[in-house]
Scaffold this active site. Structure first.
Site, PDB file in Angstrom:
ATOM      1  N   LYS A  70      -3.623   2.975  -1.915  1.00  0.00           N
ATOM      2  CA  LYS A  70      -4.892   3.681  -1.909  1.00  0.00           C
ATOM      3  C   LYS A  70      -4.655   5.009  -1.227  1.00  0.00           C
ATOM      4  O   LYS A  70      -4.193   5.049  -0.112  1.00  0.00           O
ATOM      5  CB  LYS A  70      -5.918   2.930  -1.059  1.00  0.00           C
ATOM      6  CG  LYS A  70      -6.336   1.640  -1.641  1.00  0.00           C
ATOM      7  CD  LYS A  70      -7.331   1.020  -0.696  1.00  0.00           C
ATOM      8  CE  LYS A  70      -7.462  -0.447  -1.002  1.00  0.00           C
ATOM      9  NZ  LYS A  70      -7.732  -1.217   0.168  1.00  0.00           N
ATOM     10  N   MET A 117      -8.471   7.798   9.985  1.00  0.00           N
ATOM     11  CA  MET A 117      -9.021   8.442   8.783  1.00  0.00           C
ATOM     12  C   MET A 117      -9.986   9.555   9.177  1.00  0.00           C
ATOM     13  O   MET A 117     -11.041   9.720   8.568  1.00  0.00           O
ATOM     14  CB  MET A 117      -9.744   7.414   7.895  1.00  0.00           C
ATOM     15  CG  MET A 117      -8.809   6.329   7.404  1.00  0.00           C
ATOM     16  SD  MET A 117      -9.646   4.970   6.569  1.00  0.00           S
ATOM     17  CE  MET A 117     -10.102   3.928   7.942  1.00  0.00           C
ATOM     18  N   ASP A 169       0.823  -1.207   0.000  1.00  0.00           N
ATOM     19  CA  ASP A 169       0.000   0.000   0.000  1.00  0.00           C
ATOM     20  C   ASP A 169       0.850   1.247   0.000  1.00  0.00           C
ATOM     21  O   ASP A 169       2.027   1.204   0.259  1.00  0.00           O
ATOM     22  CB  ASP A 169      -0.787   0.072   1.319  1.00  0.00           C
ATOM     23  CG  ASP A 169      -1.925  -0.895   1.350  1.00  0.00           C
ATOM     24  OD1 ASP A 169      -2.186  -1.508   0.329  1.00  0.00           O
ATOM     25  OD2 ASP A 169      -2.545  -1.015   2.422  1.00  0.00           O
TER      26      ASP A 169
END
Ligand code: SAH
Length: 444
Positions: free
Chosen positions: A248, A361, A226
């Site tokens: 991502k 997040m 990632d």
């Protein structure tokens, strides 16, 4: 890399060692062990260099050393003058001999003492009999290629031999038994069965990896990683492993989850050892669960290696105890990711819980989150902190309260992944909850 390491084949080739002292004698001795055809002289004369593969000077008059260096440079012959980096075109590393294995360590001339210290550590870590493993492998090389044409299978058999009972027998001096065990391993080898290791890469600093993660990275045939995985972590991967970036970033997904699942399955079915490397821990907001389900449904063997998740790394960095006697009796890890612009969380439950909240997040939705918690009755003076790139050298932290953190964060600008911590225990870390400035955590 200031100097490029290579290993020279000097057998039967002329090498000049100029000088009559101790240092020159030591170099001559090393070169003789490498099979060089030595030329010794106390004074320099141009003829001496003719046809030489290398030249070394030590303990000779300055004018002779200078002349040697100049002539060698002009003739394109690599030259080393002991303790005179200005005259050298190559440097001699600290050497660990485990014939036929050779390990060379260099500090690029910056700190030879450090290189020698490192050599001592490697000497201790690599048993003297290690080289005999290489001899054994060389002995079986043709058989291996013939019996096991598949590269992956061959590699697996060799890895097992080098780390298992065959190696133990070699180290114990039982060469014949080792050879028999090796032969049996080659005969019994089944074709490589692929597998996928879901490995937690931690918050970014390579020394926060687990030893198991480090080992698997060094053994992987393919690495699927990632965006969150740090470069320092990837540097530990096997050099010839295939690397696939499926990173991502918020709002621009590089590869759909279904495609990642399909990729992992395909690589494993090709018989590869696949490391699926994820930031933090694979099972904490890493979609590791979905990948495990897909792999199991496809009948692919998989294993999960935990990693240090962001909440732990950030809390440690900021000296914030996630639990604290009498103050925080539980920790909730929650995502601030929104669906169609909305946070799907139970604000009442979060506000009621008397512990520490770690919001992943959560930067974009921080205003929504604070409003929701306040509306559900959480105290606006509740200590809160925003920690960016926790667990790495680039960490930053912003302290505040539930009431003001969102407003402060607006002017702050974000450069990397960041985590929000909320709760009484947050005030325990380093500075105090009211601190207005963005401070490097280490200074707190
Ligand atoms: N599996 C990861 C989390 C992936 S979700 C883990 O266990 O840590 C991505 C979120 O993790 C980011 O948006 C951020 O909130 C958080 N994060 C990941 N690495 C971080 C770091 N070094 N410092 C702060 N937050 C981090």
């Amino acid at each position: 890399m200031q100097h490029f390491p290579i290993f020279l084949d000097l057998s039967g080739r002329p090498v000049l060692v100029l000088g009559a002292g101790e240092a020159a004698a030591r170099k001559a001795d090393l070169l003789r062990r490498a099979g060089a055809d030595l030329r010794r002289a106390a004074r320099f004369a141009p003829d001496l260099l003719a046809g030489c593969a290398l030249a070394i000077g030590a303990d000779a008059p300055e004018a002779d050393l200078q002349a040697l260096a100049d002539a060698a440079r002009a003739a394109g012959i690599p030259c080393n003058i002991v303790d005179r980096p200005d005259l050298c075109t190559f440097i001699m590393p600290a050497i660990i001999e485990r014939d036929p294995l050779t390990i060379a360590v260099s500090s690029g001339g910056a700190a030879p003492v450090l290189a020698r210290l490192l050599r001592a550590r490697i000497e201790a870590a690599v048993p003297p009999a290690f080289g005999r493993l290489a001899v054994l492998a060389a002995h079986f090389r043709d058989t291996l290629r013939r019996r096991l044409p598949d590269l992956g299978t061959r590699r697996r058999v060799l890895e097992q031999a080098f780390t298992g009972p065959v190696a133990d027998l070699v180290f114990a001096g039982a060469e014949d038994a080792a050879a028999a065990a090796f032969a049996a391993a080659i005969e019994g080898a089944a074709p490589a069965e692929g597998c996928v290791f879901l490995v937690g890469g931690g918050p970014g600093a390579p020394d926060l990896l687990t030893l198991r993660a480090q080992r698997l990275l060094g053994e992987a045939d393919a690495i699927v990683h990632d965006r969150l995985v740090g470069d320092g972590v990837l540097d530990l991967a096997r050099r010839d492993a295939v690397r696939i970036h499926v990173g991502k970033a918020r709002a621009h997904h590089c590869m759909r989850q279904e495609d990642i699942n399909a990729l992992l399955i395909r690589l494993a079915r090709e018989g590869r050892r696949v490391v699926r490397l994820k930031g933090g821990d694979p099972f904490i907001f890493g979609r590791g669960g979905e990948e495990v389900e897909a792999l199991r449904a496809a009948g692919v063997r998989c294993e999960v290696v935990p990693g240090v998740t962001a909440a732990l790394a950030c809390a440690a960095q900021a000296l914030i105890p996630l639990t604290h006697r009498g103050i925080a009796r539980s920790v909730i890890l929650v995502t601030g990711h929104t669906r169609e612009g909305r946070l799907d969380v139970d604000f009442a439950a979060l506000a009621r819980h008397r512990g520490t909240l770690a919001v992943y997040m959560g930067i974009v939705s921080l205003p929504q989150l604070s409003d929701g918690l306040l509306a559900a009755g959480m105290d606006p003076r509740m200590p809160a902190a925003l920690i960016e790139r926790g667990g790495t050298a680039q960490h930053r932290m912003l302290r505040g309260t539930l009431g003001d953190l969102a407003a402060r964060a607006q002017g702050w600008g974000s450069f990397g992944p960041a985590l929000v911590l909320i709760g009484e225990a947050v005030a325990r870390g380093g500075g105090h909850a009211g601190a207005a400035v963005a401070e490097p955590v280490a200074a707190a």
